[in-house]
Design a protein around this motif. Structure first.
Motif, PDB file in Angstrom:
ATOM      1  N   UNK A 130     -56.102 -57.829 -40.672  1.00 45.77           N
ATOM      2  CA  UNK A 130     -57.075 -57.868 -41.000  1.00 45.77           C
ATOM      3  C   UNK A 130     -56.572 -55.731 -41.033  1.00 45.77           C
ATOM      4  N   UNK A 131     -58.158 -55.329 -41.854  1.00 46.92           N
ATOM      5  CA  UNK A 131     -57.831 -53.584 -42.466  1.00 46.92           C
ATOM      6  C   UNK A 131     -59.404 -53.339 -41.974  1.00 46.92           C
ATOM      7  N   UNK A 132     -59.559 -52.128 -40.772  1.00 48.27           N
ATOM      8  CA  UNK A 132     -61.043 -51.622 -40.629  1.00 48.27           C
ATOM      9  C   UNK A 132     -60.904 -50.507 -40.730  1.00 48.27           C
ATOM     10  N   UNK A 133     -61.769 -49.980 -41.321  1.00 46.13           N
ATOM     11  CA  UNK A 133     -62.113 -48.862 -41.992  1.00 46.13           C
ATOM     12  C   UNK A 133     -63.285 -48.421 -42.016  1.00 46.13           C
ATOM     13  N   UNK A 134     -63.886 -48.165 -41.382  1.00 38.87           N
ATOM     14  CA  UNK A 134     -65.627 -48.518 -41.606  1.00 38.87           C
ATOM     15  C   UNK A 134     -66.139 -46.906 -41.027  1.00 38.87           C
ATOM     16  N   UNK A 135     -65.672 -46.590 -40.250  1.00 41.32           N
ATOM     17  CA  UNK A 135     -65.877 -45.250 -39.356  1.00 41.32           C
ATOM     18  C   UNK A 135     -65.161 -44.211 -39.550  1.00 41.32           C
ATOM     19  N   UNK A 136     -64.482 -44.109 -37.704  1.00 47.44           N
ATOM     20  CA  UNK A 136     -63.602 -43.094 -37.895  1.00 47.44           C
ATOM     21  C   UNK A 136     -62.612 -43.517 -37.148  1.00 47.44           C
ATOM     22  N   UNK A 137     -62.108 -44.963 -37.429  1.00 50.84           N
ATOM     23  CA  UNK A 137     -61.223 -45.814 -36.225  1.00 50.84           C
ATOM     24  C   UNK A 137     -60.296 -46.629 -38.160  1.00 50.84           C
ATOM     25  N   UNK A 138     -59.279 -46.104 -37.646  1.00 50.95           N
ATOM     26  CA  UNK A 138     -58.606 -47.417 -38.758  1.00 50.95           C
ATOM     27  C   UNK A 138     -57.807 -48.388 -37.981  1.00 50.95           C
TER      28      UNK A 138
ATOM     29  N   UNK B 243     -62.045 -52.452 -35.071  1.00 52.23           N
ATOM     30  CA  UNK B 243     -60.500 -52.292 -34.442  1.00 52.23           C
ATOM     31  C   UNK B 243     -60.512 -53.588 -35.865  1.00 52.23           C
ATOM     32  N   UNK B 244     -59.287 -53.741 -35.737  1.00 54.90           N
ATOM     33  CA  UNK B 244     -58.315 -54.999 -37.080  1.00 54.90           C
ATOM     34  C   UNK B 244     -58.776 -56.189 -36.949  1.00 54.90           C
ATOM     35  N   UNK B 245     -58.977 -56.143 -35.461  1.00 52.25           N
ATOM     36  CA  UNK B 245     -58.639 -57.502 -34.977  1.00 52.25           C
ATOM     37  C   UNK B 245     -60.058 -58.617 -35.265  1.00 52.25           C
TER      38      UNK B 245
ATOM     39  N   UNK C 253     -61.435 -57.619 -37.969  1.00 46.02           N
ATOM     40  CA  UNK C 253     -61.654 -57.974 -39.322  1.00 46.02           C
ATOM     41  C   UNK C 253     -60.606 -59.207 -39.568  1.00 46.02           C
ATOM     42  N   UNK C 254     -59.639 -59.285 -38.853  1.00 51.44           N
ATOM     43  CA  UNK C 254     -58.868 -60.016 -39.473  1.00 51.44           C
ATOM     44  C   UNK C 254     -59.230 -61.457 -38.639  1.00 51.44           C
ATOM     45  N   UNK C 255     -60.024 -61.603 -37.541  1.00 53.68           N
ATOM     46  CA  UNK C 255     -60.870 -62.893 -37.104  1.00 53.68           C
ATOM     47  C   UNK C 255     -61.716 -63.882 -37.938  1.00 53.68           C
ATOM     48  N   UNK C 256     -62.865 -62.646 -38.573  1.00 56.44           N
ATOM     49  CA  UNK C 256     -63.637 -62.666 -39.357  1.00 56.44           C
ATOM     50  C   UNK C 256     -62.361 -63.350 -40.358  1.00 56.44           C
ATOM     51  N   UNK C 257     -61.783 -63.321 -41.104  1.00 59.72           N
ATOM     52  CA  UNK C 257     -60.783 -63.696 -42.427  1.00 59.72           C
ATOM     53  C   UNK C 257     -60.668 -65.113 -41.808  1.00 59.72           C
TER      54      UNK C 257
END
Ligand code: KG4
Ligand code: ZN
Length: 350
Positions: free
Chosen positions: A8-16, A311-313, A315-319
């Motif tokens: 999972x990869x998250x970069x919607x705002x200020x968190x990578x 957080x990336x978790x 996004x991975x959970x959605x996946x």
């Protein structure tokens, strides 16, 4: 057969954020943030956030994979936040995810990061119930969702007509000269204050407004009421108790959020409310929702604080949920959608 391993990869705002999830198991979750660069501006600067994602993405990915000794070849699918969020920030994560997925020959899912705030709860509390009410509360959202199926069927029952809960807290933080972001500071002060010393108005809580906006919120009038109260007290030389102001304000916000979420669960025959988003760290929200839901015989699932901010978790959970539901991967050419509707769980192929 083991369940697929999703990056999972998250970069919607200020968190990578980068994470690996298999089923309900989180293998690793790494987050880098550029928040410390915004204190002097009093808000996020999109250009700085995008550059920070570019600088931190590869080191964050490498350190996550190294931590658990997972090689690229072991990843079965890649999920990336497609929206809602800042376009520049989203673009960095999406380009990285497309490059990885195409070079590894793996399916790619562009997912709704706000729905991910609910999906992440399965990593803490186990498989999600079949249908439930989602309460998403963050700096950008305050929504009540009816989740019939987290991968394919999410309905919006209501949302804020103006400010989001976290945004309202941040604005009141500014009125009280607290550091940015004000939310956690207002929360901390409110815990030392008297909840009933100052009664601030609740938006959309009476008469026609209440009927027409059963599951909607409005917090901008409340913020103005706090500003007027402070102006009045300063003009008359009356002593201001920041603790009591924060407590009264917090009570008004959380009274609305919790009463409407419980109402939505009862009206829709849902036995569970799942809460997500950065504002779910709020102490009064947690206490009042537990109290009211318990009285109504409704279970509340609140992920631990580390899962509440982006957080990336999530996004991975959605996946993993999309894969389990047999949803088709996204096309290679999908674009970031800063205003991705909450009813759209992923970027479906055309
Ligand atoms: O979900 P999030 O990390 O970012 C997005 O908005 O997407 O939420 C951040 C928001 C900010 O407005 C922050 O001030 C607020 O959540 N927040 C809080 C608390 N912790 C974070 N607001 C009130 N009480 C808190 N304990
Ligand atoms: Zn978020």
């Amino acid at each position: 057969m083991t369940e697929p391993l999703v990056l999972g990869i998250e970069s919607t705002c200020d968190e990578t954020g980068v994470a690996l999830v298999r089923g309900c198991e989180l293998l690793v979750d790494r987050t880098a943030t550029s928040m410390d660069q915004y204190a002097r501006y009093g808000g996020i600067i999109p250009e700085i956030a995008s550059r920070a994602h570019l600088e931190t993405f590869l080191p964050t990915l490498d350190s996550a994979l190294d931590e658990v000794g997972v090689g690229f070849d072991e990843i079965d699918a890649i999920a990336v936040a497609a929206g809602p969020g800042l376009v520049g920030s989203l673009t960095v994560g999406i380009c990285a995810a497309k490059a990885l997925a195409s070079s590894l020959g793996k399916p790619l899912y562009g997912v709704n990061h706000v729905i991910g705030h609910l999906a992440v709860d399965k990593l803490a509390d186990g498989p999600l119930p079949e249908r439930f009410i989602g309460l998403v509360v963050s700096g950008g959202h305050s929504n009540i969702l009816l989740v019939e199926n987290i991968a394919t069927d999410v309905r919006e029952l209501g949302g804020t007509l103006d400010d989001a809960a976290g945004e309202a807290f941040d604005k009141v933080g500014r009125l009280l000269d607290l550091p940015y972001p004000g939310g956690p500071h207002v929360d901390r002060l409110s815990q030392a204050g008297d909840l009933s010393a100052i009664r601030f108005p609740r938006g959309l809580a009476a008469g026609k407004d209440k009927e027409r906006h059963k599951y909607d919120f409005s917090f901008s009038g409340l913020k103005t009421a706090v500003a007027r109260y402070l102006e009045g007290a300063r003009a008359s030389g009356e002593k201001i108790s920041p603790e009591d102001v924060c407590a009264g304000f917090s009570e008004a916000v959380n009274d609305s959020l919790t009463s409407k979420a419980v109402r939505a669960a009862l009206d829709n025959g849902c036995g569970t409310i799942v809460v997500g988003g950065g504002f779910s760290a709020n102490s009064r929200l947690r206490a009042l929702l537990a109290e009211r839901a318990d009285a109504a015989g409704i279970e509340v699932r609140l992920p631990p604080l580390r899962f509440c901010t982006d957080n990336g978790a999530q996004i991975a959970a959605m996946g993993t949920e999309l894969l389990a539901a047999g949803v088709a991967p996204s096309d290679w050419d999908f674009s970031p959608d800063s205003g991705m509707p909450l009813t759209q769980t992923s970027m479906l192929p055309r």
